[in-house]
Design a protein around this motif. Structure first.
Motif, PDB file in Angstrom:
ATOM      1  N   TRP A 302       6.706  21.733 -16.826  1.00  0.00           N
ATOM      2  CA  TRP A 302       6.311  22.376 -15.578  1.00  0.00           C
ATOM      3  C   TRP A 302       5.412  23.592 -15.786  1.00  0.00           C
ATOM      4  CZ3 TRP A 302      11.650  22.326 -12.611  1.00  0.00           C
ATOM      5  CH2 TRP A 302      11.921  21.001 -12.226  1.00  0.00           C
ATOM      6  N   TYR A 306       1.158  22.890 -12.025  1.00  0.00           N
ATOM      7  CA  TYR A 306       0.605  22.878 -10.665  1.00  0.00           C
ATOM      8  C   TYR A 306      -0.903  23.140 -10.698  1.00  0.00           C
ATOM      9  CZ  TYR A 306       0.170  23.611  -5.672  1.00  0.00           C
ATOM     10  OH  TYR A 306      -0.204  23.504  -4.360  1.00  0.00           O
ATOM     11  N   LEU A 325       3.741  16.446  -5.939  1.00  0.00           N
ATOM     12  CA  LEU A 325       5.065  16.844  -6.415  1.00  0.00           C
ATOM     13  C   LEU A 325       6.163  16.271  -5.520  1.00  0.00           C
ATOM     14  CD1 LEU A 325       4.436  20.567  -7.429  1.00  0.00           C
ATOM     15  CD2 LEU A 325       4.773  18.619  -8.950  1.00  0.00           C
TER      16      LEU A 325
END
Length: 492
Positions: A302, A306, A325
Motif C-alpha cells: 500500500w 494510490y 480500490l
C-alpha cells in the motif's frame, strides 16, 4: 545376506545420525524443561523398539533364509510368545504415555499467582489483552466484534474498561512471573506456538483454551500459528519479548485501555477516520497480504500505491484511484495486478468502512502515474520492472528454489549470478547473460549448471514478464556486474 547387512547398517546409521547430528532444539526459555524430558523418554523407548525389531528382522533373514531341502515349520499359535509381546508392548506404551500425562496435568494446573494474558487469533494476526488495575479481564462476546471493538469486549462491563489492549503481533512479558495464557479464535482453527517456551495449544472458535508457563530467560521469541488457517497462514507470526519487571510495567503503561480505544474512535476528524482504517486492517487481517512499508508480500503493497499506474494480468493498465480500490475490495478478481495470484476473498463493507480503508491507503503516500508504454517496449521504469519481477518470482514460486541472499538452494542463487561464469554439467562454461537467463526460464534442461539437479519445469511467461524477471535477477548482481548491467529489455 545382503538384506540383513542393509538392515544392520540402517540401525547403525540411525543411531550415529542421532548422536552426531548438530540439529538439536535450543534450551527451553521457560519452566517446561519437563517437556523436553518427556520427548527424550519417547525417543529412547521408540529407539529401543526400532533397534530390537530391525535387528530381529536381520537375524530372521539370515537364520531362516531359503535352504535346499529345508521345509519351513508352521506354528499357528504360541501363547508364551504372545503373552510376552503384549507385556513388553504395554510397558513401552505406558512408558511413553505416563510422562506425557503427568506433564500435561502440570501444564493446565495454573499457579494462583499467575498473571493473565489473553491471546486472540484471527486470519492472520494476533492481538493480546491484559487485565487492568483491578487484575480481572472483562467479559467478551464474538457478537460485539466490529472495527472499533475488534476483540469483542462488552462496553457495558465495568470490569473490562481498564483492560489493556495490544493491537500488535508483538507482546511483552515479565521474567520469572507465571503467566496464564487464555486462547480464543475469532474465525477458524489456529494454534498458539512458541518453540523456545515449549508451549503449544489449539485455539478453537467458540472455546477458550488455556495453559501456563513461566518465562525464565530474557529475549525475543517468535510466536507462530501451528495450524493451517488459510492462504496467509505462513505470515501469521509475532514476537514475545521477555523483559524485567520494570521494563514490562513501563511498556504496559504505554498501551491503551479498552475505554481509551472507545474514546479515540468517537473523536471526529481525519485522525479518527485513519484510526478506523487501521482498526479495519487489524480486524480483517489485511496486513497479512498487503505491506505498508514497501516490502514485498502476497498482495500489492500500500505504500505509494494510490495514484500509481499498475499493469494488470490481462496486459492492460489502470490508475489506482478510489473507484479501483473500492472495486478491488468488493470484487478482488475483477482486475488483477500482474504478478499477484487471485487469492483475495471478496469483502462486503459499509460505505464508511470503505472510506476509512481508502483514506488509510491514501495516507501511505501517492505514487507517480507511469506513462503508457509504447508498443514493443518494456513496460515501466527500471525500478518498476524490478519490482514487477520480484512479484513474479514470488507468485511463480521461483524463490522456493533460487535464493536471493546468497544461501544455498535447490537451484542456483540469484545474488551475484548475472555476469558470472558458470560451469555446466557437461563440463563447458557459460557467462550468465540475458540470453542464457531467457533460455533457462523457457527451457531449463538445455544447459544445467554443474551441481544442480534438472528439476525445474519450463515456464512460458510473456515477453514483459520475462524481461521483468531478468531485471530482478540483474538487480541482485554484485557491484562488478551492476556496473556493466544494460538497460532492461536490451542485450548486454
Amino acid at each position: 545376506m545382503a538384506m540383513a547387512i542393509i538392515l544392520v547398517l540402517i540401525v547403525i546409521a540411525s543411531v550415529l545420525f542421532h548422536l552426531l547430528a548438530p540439529w538439536h532444539a535450543a534450551p527451553p526459555a521457560s519452566n517446561w524443561g519437563s517437556i523436553d524430558t518427556t520427548l527424550f523418554i519417547t525417543l529412547v523407548i521408540s529407539g529401543i523398539f526400532f533397534i530390537a525389531i530391525t535387528v530381529f528382522m536381520a537375524v530372521a533373514v539370515m537364520r531362516f533364509r531359503h535352504k535346499e531341502g529345508v521345509r519351513a515349520a508352521y506354528q499357528p499359535e504360541n501363547k508364551r510368545l504372545e503373552f510376552w509381546l503384549i507385556v513388553v508392548t504395554s510397558i513401552g506404551i505406558a512408558g511413553m504415555l505416563a510422562p506425557g500425562l503427568v506433564v500435561y496435568n502440570d501444564f493446565i494446573r495454573v499457579p494462583k499467582n499467575a498473571y493473565e494474558l489473553e491471546v486472540v487469533a484471527q486470519q492472520w494476526q494476533w492481538a493480546f489483552r491484559f487485565p487492568g488495575q483491578d487484575g480481572k479481564l472483562g467479559k467478551s462476546d464474538i457478537k460485539l466484534v466490529d472495527s472499533v471493538n475488534p476483540l469483542g469486549l462488552d462496553p457495558k462491563d465495568p470490569v473490562g474498561q481498564d483492560d489493556v489492549i495490544v493491537r500488535s503481533n508483538e507482546v511483552r512479558l515479565p521474567i520469572d512471573q507465571p503467566v496464564k495464557v487464555l486462547l480464543r479464535s475469532k474465525d477458524v482453527l489456529h494454534n498458539f506456538y512458541i518453540p523456545q517456551i515449549r508451549s503449544k495449544m489449539d485455539m478453537v472458535p467458540g472455546m477458550v483454551s488455556y495453559f501456563w508457563f513461566t518465562p525464565t530467560v530474557m529475549g525475543k521469541y517468535e510466536v507462530l500459528c501451528a495450524e493451517y488457517c488459510g492462504v496467509g497462514h505462513y505470515n501469521m507470526r509475532g514476537n514475545m519479548i521477555v523483559v524485567d519487571q520494570a521494563a514490562f510495567a513501563q511498556w504496559l503503561g504505554s498501551q491503551p485501555t479498552f475505554a481509551q480505544t472507545l474514546t479515540t474512535a468517537a473523536r471526529p476528524g481525519r485522525d479518527s477516520v485513519l484510526e478506523k482504517g487501521r482498526q479495519l486492517v487489524e480486524q480483517y487481517g489485511c496486513h497479512a497480504c498487503h505491506s505498508q512499508d514497501g516490502s514485498a508480500s502476497l498482495g500489492p503493497g500500500w505504500k505509494g500505491l494510490y495514484g500509481r499506474t499498475e499493469q494488470l494480468a490481462d496486459g492492460s493498465s489502470v490508475q489506482v484511484d478510489e473507484a479501483y480500490l473500492k472495486e478491488s475490495i468488493l470484487d478482488p478478481k475483477a482486475r488483477l495486478v500482474q504478478g499477484y495470484p487471485p487469492v483475495m476473498v471478496a469483502y462486503t463493507l459499509k460505505d464508511d468502512e470503505l472510506a476509512a480503508l481508502i483514506a488509510l491507503i491514501k495516507s501511505l503516500g501517492a505514487g507517480q502515474p507511469a506513462e503508457e508504454p509504447s508498443t514493443g517496449d518494456v513496460s515501466g521504469s527500471g525500478d518498476d520492472l524490478v519490482a514487477q519481477g520480484q512479484r513474479l518470482a514470488q507468485s511463480l514460486g521461483c524463490l522456493a528454489c533460487h535464493s536471493v541472499d546468497g544461501s544455498k538452494g535447490i537451484g542456483p542463487g540469484w545474488q551475484g549470478l548475472y555476469g558470472k561464469a558458470e560451469t555446466l554439467a557437461d563440463g563447458t562454461s557459460i557467462k550468465v547473460d540475458e540470453g542464457y537467463l531467457k533460455e533457462s526460464v523457457l527451457n531449463p534442461a538445455a544447459k544445467i549448471v554443474k551441481g544442480y539437479a534438472a528439476v525445474m519445469p519450463p515456464f512460458t511467461p510473456s515477453d514483459k514478464e520475462l524481461n521483468a524477471l531478468i531485471a530482478f535477477i540483474k538487480s541482485k548482481a554484485n557491484a562488478d556486474a551492476e556496473s556493466s548491467k544494460a538497460e532492461p529489455g536490451k542485450s548486454p
